[in-house]
Write a protein that holds these residues in place. Structure first.
Motif, short mmCIF file in Angstrom:
data_model
loop_
_atom_site.label_atom_id
_atom_site.label_comp_id
_atom_site.label_asym_id
_atom_site.label_seq_id
_atom_site.Cartn_x
_atom_site.Cartn_y
_atom_site.Cartn_z
N LEU A 54 0.82 -1.21 0.00
CA LEU A 54 0.00 0.00 0.00
C LEU A 54 0.86 1.27 0.00
CD1 LEU A 54 -2.72 -0.98 2.66
CD2 LEU A 54 -2.85 -1.20 0.17
N VAL A 55 2.09 1.16 0.47
CA VAL A 55 2.92 2.37 0.63
C VAL A 55 3.28 2.99 -0.73
CG1 VAL A 55 4.97 3.37 1.72
CG2 VAL A 55 3.78 1.48 2.84
N PRO A 56 3.75 2.20 -1.71
CA PRO A 56 4.00 2.79 -3.04
C PRO A 56 2.72 2.89 -3.89
CG PRO A 56 4.83 0.54 -2.97
CD PRO A 56 4.19 0.79 -1.65
N LEU A 76 -0.01 12.80 -3.38
CA LEU A 76 1.32 12.92 -3.96
C LEU A 76 1.34 12.42 -5.40
CD1 LEU A 76 3.37 11.52 -0.91
CD2 LEU A 76 3.24 13.92 -1.64
N ASP A 77 2.26 12.94 -6.18
CA ASP A 77 2.49 12.44 -7.53
C ASP A 77 3.02 11.01 -7.41
OD1 ASP A 77 3.58 11.74 -9.93
OD2 ASP A 77 4.72 13.60 -10.22
N PRO A 78 2.28 10.01 -7.98
CA PRO A 78 2.70 8.61 -7.80
C PRO A 78 4.14 8.34 -8.24
CG PRO A 78 0.53 8.72 -8.82
CD PRO A 78 1.04 10.13 -8.75
N ARG A 82 6.95 6.85 -5.73
CA ARG A 82 7.66 5.58 -6.01
C ARG A 82 9.15 5.79 -6.16
NH1 ARG A 82 2.75 4.07 -9.71
NH2 ARG A 82 1.34 3.63 -8.00
N ASP A 83 9.55 6.99 -6.55
CA ASP A 83 10.96 7.29 -6.69
C ASP A 83 11.66 7.27 -5.33
OD1 ASP A 83 13.16 8.00 -8.32
OD2 ASP A 83 13.05 10.04 -7.47
N VAL A 161 20.96 0.84 -4.93
CA VAL A 161 21.46 1.75 -5.96
C VAL A 161 20.53 2.95 -6.10
CG1 VAL A 161 21.77 1.97 -8.47
CG2 VAL A 161 22.74 0.00 -7.29
N ARG A 162 19.27 2.74 -5.85
CA ARG A 162 18.27 3.81 -6.03
C ARG A 162 18.28 4.82 -4.89
NH1 ARG A 162 12.75 1.77 -6.76
NH2 ARG A 162 12.48 3.89 -7.48
#
Ligand code: DUT
Length: 243
Positions: A54-56, A76-78, A82-83, A161-162
């Motif tokens: 549910l978080v992302p 928020l902008d999805p 997610r970023d 890495v992200r």
């Protein structure tokens, strides 16, 4: 690097569309503070993966709200949401390509140093360096075959890495021995101390050193606290410990 995200679940209920009967998550209330490590434990089907999905916004709540840093995630902008979040799924997904391509996937701008640093944190650098062509080694049908544990470490490295603010590990250390798992957690503490980590696990040893552990049973949270507190107060937790 931004400080890790705070997550607030408020009276969250959730059911999969089309699945008749009881909701999969019922009245979930919990707060994850920036930089905290939260263990999530509970029997199979108790709702752990559903909770973190549910978080992302892979799914939206049926009722209640989830806020990241005080803002309802539906506001928020999805893509931006997610970023900030990296999820390591239960089932590792690697494609035929080089190890480096697999690690860079979804975050092409990463530098070589960042890739190696992430691999080090995930205890993957040594075996990658030992592969015939190092980071250029190909995976898949015409490449090297990695063990389940090595694949899991690549999957964790890819998430690191992200440089996420929120890192979700969904039962992705099952093929690792406890010593390797501990080393990865220590690296996360040292080098990613400001990342909020949600760690779903089957083994108590995977979560007992977390800042707090959330115990799930049949879609509900039946205990939140440290290992010591839960051992004294949560029957389900004690049962998991003894099993
Ligand atoms: N469920 C669905 N559809 C899905 C995923 C799950 O109906 O796409 C159901 C199965 C189960 C409940 O939701 O009754 C909770 O599943 P979840 O995967 O969230 O539970 P878990 O605690 O993560 O189980 P496991 O430890 O087996 O991964």
């Amino acid at each position: 690097h931004r400080p890790g995200g705070r997550i607030d679940f408020e009276n969250v209920s959730f059911g999969y569309e089309g699945s008749a009967g009881e909701p999969v998550l019922k009245n979930i209330n919990m707060t994850c503070l920036p930089g905290e490590t939260i263990g999530i434990i509970g029997s199979t089907g108790s709702g752990k993966s559903s909770l973190v999905s549910l978080v992302p916004r892979f799914y939206d709540t049926s009722s209640g709200s989830i806020c990241v840093d005080g803002v309802d995630i539906r506001q928020l902008d999805p893509a931006k949401l997610r970023d900030r979040i990296a999820i390591v799924p239960q089932k590792t997904i690697l494609f035929s390509g080089t190890i480096e391509e697999n690690l860079r996937w979804g975050h092409e701008q990463a530098t070589n140093d960042e890739i190696v640093h992430a691999a080090n944190m995930a205890e993957a650098h040594s075996f990658i360096a030992a592969c015939p062509e190092g980071y250029e080694t190909r995976l898949g049908q015409r490449g090297v075959n990695l063990s389940g544990g090595q694949k899991q470490r690549l999957s964790i490295a890819r998430a690191l890495v992200r440089k996420p603010d929120i890192l979700i590990l969904d039962d992705c250390t099952s093929a690792l021995d406890t010593a390797t798992e501990t080393k990865i957690k220590q690296s996360l503490k040292a080098f990613a101390a400001d990342v909020t980590c949600l760690i779903i696990a089957q083994r108590i040893t995977s979560v007992m050193d977390a800042d707090k552990v959330v115990v799930m049973d049949d879609g509900e949270i039946v205990g939140i606290g440290t290992h010591e507190t839960l051992m004294k107060s949560c029957r389900v937790y004690v049962e998991i410990c003894q099993s």
